[in-house]
Design a protein around this motif. Structure first.
Motif, PDB file in Angstrom:
ATOM      1  N   GLY A 280      -4.517   9.785   8.881  1.00 14.76           N
ATOM      2  CA  GLY A 280      -4.070  10.853   9.762  1.00 14.76           C
ATOM      3  C   GLY A 280      -3.693  12.089   8.963  1.00 14.76           C
ATOM      4  N   ALA A 281      -4.136  13.232   9.457  1.00 18.30           N
ATOM      5  CA  ALA A 281      -3.830  14.500   8.794  1.00 18.30           C
ATOM      6  C   ALA A 281      -3.519  15.550   9.849  1.00 18.30           C
ATOM      7  N   LYS A 282      -2.669  16.490   9.475  1.00 16.88           N
ATOM      8  CA  LYS A 282      -2.286  17.560  10.398  1.00 16.88           C
ATOM      9  C   LYS A 282      -3.352  18.653  10.386  1.00 16.88           C
ATOM     10  N   VAL A 283      -4.552  18.281  10.829  1.00 19.80           N
ATOM     11  CA  VAL A 283      -5.678  19.209  10.865  1.00 19.80           C
ATOM     12  C   VAL A 283      -6.383  19.079  12.202  1.00 19.80           C
ATOM     13  N   LYS A 284      -7.045  20.137  12.585  1.00 22.24           N
ATOM     14  CA  LYS A 284      -7.866  20.143  13.792  1.00 22.24           C
ATOM     15  C   LYS A 284      -9.149  20.897  13.489  1.00 22.24           C
ATOM     16  N   PRO A 285     -10.300  20.217  13.649  1.00 21.32           N
ATOM     17  CA  PRO A 285     -10.500  18.842  14.090  1.00 21.32           C
ATOM     18  C   PRO A 285     -10.280  17.848  12.943  1.00 21.32           C
TER      19      PRO A 285
ATOM     20  N   TYR B 127      -8.322   7.926   4.193  1.00 20.61           N
ATOM     21  CA  TYR B 127      -8.910   7.845   2.855  1.00 20.61           C
ATOM     22  C   TYR B 127      -8.375   6.596   2.178  1.00 20.61           C
ATOM     23  N   ALA B 128      -9.293   5.751   1.703  1.00 17.09           N
ATOM     24  CA  ALA B 128      -8.914   4.483   1.090  1.00 17.09           C
ATOM     25  C   ALA B 128      -9.784   4.214  -0.128  1.00 17.09           C
ATOM     26  N   LYS B 129      -9.382   3.212  -0.927  1.00 17.85           N
ATOM     27  CA  LYS B 129     -10.142   2.841  -2.118  1.00 17.85           C
ATOM     28  C   LYS B 129     -10.191   1.321  -2.256  1.00 17.85           C
TER      29      LYS B 129
ATOM     30  N   MET C 173       0.843  -1.199   0.000  1.00 18.14           N
ATOM     31  CA  MET C 173       0.000   0.000   0.000  1.00 18.14           C
ATOM     32  C   MET C 173       0.877   1.248   0.000  1.00 18.14           C
ATOM     33  N   ASN C 174       0.464   2.214  -0.791  1.00 12.42           N
ATOM     34  CA  ASN C 174       1.188   3.489  -0.839  1.00 12.42           C
ATOM     35  C   ASN C 174       0.625   4.431   0.220  1.00 12.42           C
ATOM     36  N   LEU C 175       0.812   4.036   1.487  1.00 13.79           N
ATOM     37  CA  LEU C 175       0.178   4.752   2.601  1.00 13.79           C
ATOM     38  C   LEU C 175       1.028   5.933   3.053  1.00 13.79           C
ATOM     39  N   LYS C 176       0.361   7.064   3.246  1.00 10.22           N
ATOM     40  CA  LYS C 176       1.011   8.228   3.837  1.00 10.22           C
ATOM     41  C   LYS C 176       0.328   8.520   5.166  1.00 10.22           C
ATOM     42  N   ARG C 177       1.125   8.767   6.181  1.00 10.55           N
ATOM     43  CA  ARG C 177       0.577   9.051   7.514  1.00 10.55           C
ATOM     44  C   ARG C 177       0.840  10.510   7.880  1.00 10.55           C
ATOM     45  N   GLY C 178      -0.118  11.082   8.578  1.00  8.90           N
ATOM     46  CA  GLY C 178       0.046  12.446   9.079  1.00  8.90           C
ATOM     47  C   GLY C 178       0.307  13.466   7.987  1.00  8.90           C
ATOM     48  N   VAL C 179      -0.497  13.417   6.909  1.00  7.60           N
ATOM     49  CA  VAL C 179      -0.300  14.352   5.800  1.00  7.60           C
ATOM     50  C   VAL C 179      -0.772  15.749   6.191  1.00  7.60           C
ATOM     51  N   SER C 180      -0.223  16.748   5.525  1.00  9.13           N
ATOM     52  CA  SER C 180      -0.704  18.118   5.724  1.00  9.13           C
ATOM     53  C   SER C 180      -2.043  18.292   5.003  1.00  9.13           C
ATOM     54  N   TYR C 181      -2.720  19.378   5.305  1.00  6.50           N
ATOM     55  CA  TYR C 181      -3.987  19.682   4.631  1.00  6.50           C
ATOM     56  C   TYR C 181      -3.769  19.773   3.131  1.00  6.50           C
ATOM     57  N   GLU C 182      -2.704  20.443   2.709  1.00  5.03           N
ATOM     58  CA  GLU C 182      -2.427  20.616   1.286  1.00  5.03           C
ATOM     59  C   GLU C 182      -2.115  19.279   0.625  1.00  5.03           C
ATOM     60  N   GLU C 183      -1.360  18.405   1.314  1.00  2.65           N
ATOM     61  CA  GLU C 183      -1.055  17.077   0.762  1.00  2.65           C
ATOM     62  C   GLU C 183      -2.325  16.253   0.589  1.00  2.65           C
TER      63      GLU C 183
END
Length: 415
Positions: A277-282, A288-290, A1-11
């Protein structure tokens, strides 16, 4: 899986914008059933409108040459709207022409009734004569033949319905609604209409909140029974939803608790998890998956987080399926009070938005802190102040960017 953890809002936005999305098909609806749906085909003007010059006001059609030469204008007749005959202007005359009526042949000027006086069958000017063409709608002023009046992807409001009616569109082709299945659960939740004697039981709200939001955005939301905190039940429900839906939403179970079985099922059943996980609050735990052409969002369990993360992220995929723009509506507003935040996460803080003396202002009066669980924070003329990751303080009077997640008229009614 091409998983990214803790991405920014823009990412996260970049991943969602570039993810493969299958555009929904189209269906043919009776015009009155198309309100709130999305156009699947361009609506093109079949002819010029108006097809010929028409009077924009009640007045007297005449020739600018006769006015410039100072001739007395003989009143030669009446020309009502809907007159089946094309009238012709004789030299030195005028014709009383009503709003919407075809301008007589040879007439290039309309003297409105407020600026003239009738005297013994002749017309007398009581104000300076207008320029030729004033108060006249020229052929094609509304639109020209072949012009795209409504592009595909347009959300049909009452105004668009009116235009379609004027074009004699009895039926209209719209995008089929994306099917969005909502899976909510947790042993602590109690469904509407049910009662529980358990201490700490909570009324289920996320599923109904999301259904209302999705239905308002042009999707077809489907609710399932509340799921227990039991791995097999969650896995079976998720498997069925992935097979039958365009989008699947889960609420809760995305953190690191002992009973967060939902994420285990997502990792097992989906082809890929693109971010978790994303660097956003809340909304920090969002995933996100498919699976094939089906998109899944693992949303947080608290109501504020649930709504805001779907609006910021899930809506992008929903709108792409419908072929409509997905950029959120943003405005600039001034703070009526200072605010603080911690660095490290972009924050979308619920605020009260108001229009005062032509200027947008925001404050946080009546908002119960910034806790994700307080659903009444979302009610009323609310919007979201956007604070970037590194921001820690904003002064009173500073301008901030605000994203709207409610219709503007809802906010204006309370300003």
């Amino acid at each position: 899986m091409n998983l990214k953890r803790g991405v920014s809002y823009e990412e996260a936005l970049e991943i969602l914008s570039s993810s493969g999305v299958r555009l929904k098909g189209e269906e043919k609806l009776f015009l009155h059933d198309a309100l709130g749906r999305v156009l699947a085909r361009d609506i093109i003007a079949p002819s010029d409108m108006p097809p010929f010059p028409t009077a924009a006001m009640d007045g007297y059609a005449c020739s600018s040459r006769d006015i410039n030469e100072g001739r007395a204008l003989r009143i030669a007749g009446d020309n009502p709207a809907g007159n089946p005959c094309e009238m012709a202007l004789e030299e030195g005359s005028c014709i009383k022409t009503f709003t919407g009526a075809r301008m007589p042949r040879g007439a290039d000027t309309l003297l409105i009734v407020e600026n003239v006086k009738e005297e013994e069958g002749f017309l007398k000017l009581t104000a300076p004569a207008p320029r030729a063409g004033v108060f006249i709608r020229q052929a094609g002023d509304n639109y020209r033949q072949g012009e795209i009046l409504l592009p595909k992807g347009t959300l049909l409001s009452p105004s668009e319905i009116g235009l379609l009616a004027s074009l004699n569109h009895l039926f209209v082709h719209v995008r089929s609604k994306p099917i969005v299945t909502i899976l909510s659960g947790g042993d602590e939740l109690v469904e509407l209409g049910e009662e529980s004697l358990r201490v700490g039981a909570l009324r289920s709200a996320n599923n109904h909140l999301l259904k209302a939001l999705i239905d308002s955005m042009g999707g077809e939301a489907r609710l399932t029974d509340l799921l227990p905190d039991e791995p097999h039940a969650i896995e079976e429900a998720l498997k069925s939803a992935l097979e039958e839906s365009d989008i699947v939403l889960t609420t809760g179970g995305m953190s690191l608790g002992d009973y967060d079985f939902t994420q285990q099922a997502i990792y097992k059943l989906c082809d890929e998890v693109l971010f978790h996980g994303a660097k956003v609050k809340p909304g920090k735990p969002i995933a996100y998956a498919k699976k094939g052409d089906t998109h899944l969002f693992g949303l947080p369990g608290f109501p504020n987080s649930c709504l805001i993360t779907f609006y910021l992220f899930g809506r992008i995929i929903l709108h792409r399926m419908l072929g409509v723009p997905f950029e959120p509506l943003k405005i600039r507003a001034k703070l009526d009070e200072s605010l603080q935040k911690e660095a490290g996460r972009a924050e979308f803080r619920v605020c009260t938005l108001k229009l005062q003396k032509g200027e947008w202002r925001v404050d946080f009066e009546g908002k119960k802190g910034i806790q994700s669980a307080i659903i009444n924070n979302l009610c009323g003329p609310t919007a979201l102040v956007i604070l970037d990751e590194e921001c820690t303080f904003k002064e009173r009077g500073e301008e901030v960017e605000v994203v709207l997640f409610k219709p503007l008229e809802t906010i204006l009614q309370r300003s």
